[in-house]
Scaffold this motif. Sequence first.
Motif, short mmCIF file in Angstrom:
data_model
loop_
_atom_site.label_atom_id
_atom_site.label_comp_id
_atom_site.label_asym_id
_atom_site.label_seq_id
_atom_site.Cartn_x
_atom_site.Cartn_y
_atom_site.Cartn_z
N ASP A 181 -14.31 -48.04 95.70
CA ASP A 181 -13.13 -48.04 94.84
C ASP A 181 -13.03 -49.36 94.08
O ASP A 181 -13.58 -50.37 94.51
CB ASP A 181 -11.89 -47.87 95.74
N ASP A 182 -12.32 -49.32 92.96
CA ASP A 182 -12.09 -50.53 92.14
C ASP A 182 -13.41 -51.19 91.76
O ASP A 182 -13.50 -52.42 91.67
CB ASP A 182 -11.21 -51.55 92.89
N ASP A 204 -12.99 -49.22 88.15
CA ASP A 204 -11.61 -49.68 88.23
C ASP A 204 -10.85 -49.42 86.93
O ASP A 204 -11.39 -49.52 85.84
CB ASP A 204 -11.58 -51.18 88.54
N GLU A 237 -10.90 -44.16 86.82
CA GLU A 237 -9.46 -44.07 87.01
C GLU A 237 -8.76 -44.80 85.86
O GLU A 237 -9.40 -45.52 85.10
CB GLU A 237 -9.04 -44.62 88.38
CA CA Z 1 -8.90 -47.78 92.43
#
Ligand code: CA
Length: 280
Positions: A181-182, A204, A237
Amino acid sequence: SKGLGGKQAQYYSKQFHQKIESRIRIEHDLKRAIERDEFVLYYQPQVDSQSFDLVGVEALIRWQHPEMGLVPPDEFIPIAEESHFINELGRWVMDEACKQFQIWLNKPGMKDLNFTISVNLSARQLKDAGLSEFLLECLERYHIPADRIELELTESSLESSLVALDMLNKMSALGVKLALDDFGTGYSSLSHLNEYPFNILKIDKSFVRFIEHEDEASLLKAISSFAHSLGFDTVAEGVETSFQRDLCARLGVKRLQGYFFSPPIPANEIEIMWQPKPAI
Ligand code: CA
Ligand code: C2E
Ligand code: CA
Ligand code: CA
């Protein structure tokens, strides 16, 4: 100048005081919030970048505090992470997401859809020795195919440790997918990519949501082409506009998530989105 004298100093110290008070309050109330049934998972849709079909949801926790209202995770997850409580909370999230997924997998209109559910894990939970067994229990209890579950771990929080690596390998061996993630915001992305069994890189939102013109997209382009050249699937995202949607699709990002499609919403609203559209 008089600096922070008089009224202004009073103002700041009052604000500071309020911050501390609300923090103490959160710390105190957090520990009872599971038994009081105050946590709820919201779900944010993910769409396929080519077909725009709904192909997944990310579970995002909310705390429905009796007096403070809906508390966002940024205000209590870091506090939970300072103690073992994050393990209990993280297990609650895993169980709840699987329970909801089973309900969806048994709904007539939804069971044939090949969608995934993403669950956030705190890096600290990797030290929870029984976590992979707990995950296996959830999969079995709710009859969930392992490859429909994605576990998201943030890049910046991952430290190189054998314990963490061992846990990630154990969970990966169960057949669940692992997403970093990110992606792009951590410090040691390259070493982690080799070390850990990740399947998916989640770009991210800071590389996506501010883009208004093609000439602001160089970082996004570099990051996505880097990810794809290493053979990873990608999720973007922070897709907030149709321009960002089209750009990500053109760059081969596989799945898109963001306010352009939907914010995180309660489970019943996901069901409404998933209802087959009547033929015209
Ligand atoms: Ca994220
Ligand atoms: P995250 O995992 O990076 O989740 C994405 C965050 O971006 C979510 O915030 C989501 O509401 C928000 N977001 C989604 N689309 C957009 C968009 O188009 N634009 C913008 N500006 N933001 C968007 P949220 O729900 O407040 O969660 C914040 C963070 O809290 C999450 O970041 C995650 O790190 C953590 N978190 C949430 N649920 C859990 C959980 O169950 N367990 C753990 N350990 N952490 C969680
Ligand atoms: Ca996430
Ligand atoms: Ca984040």
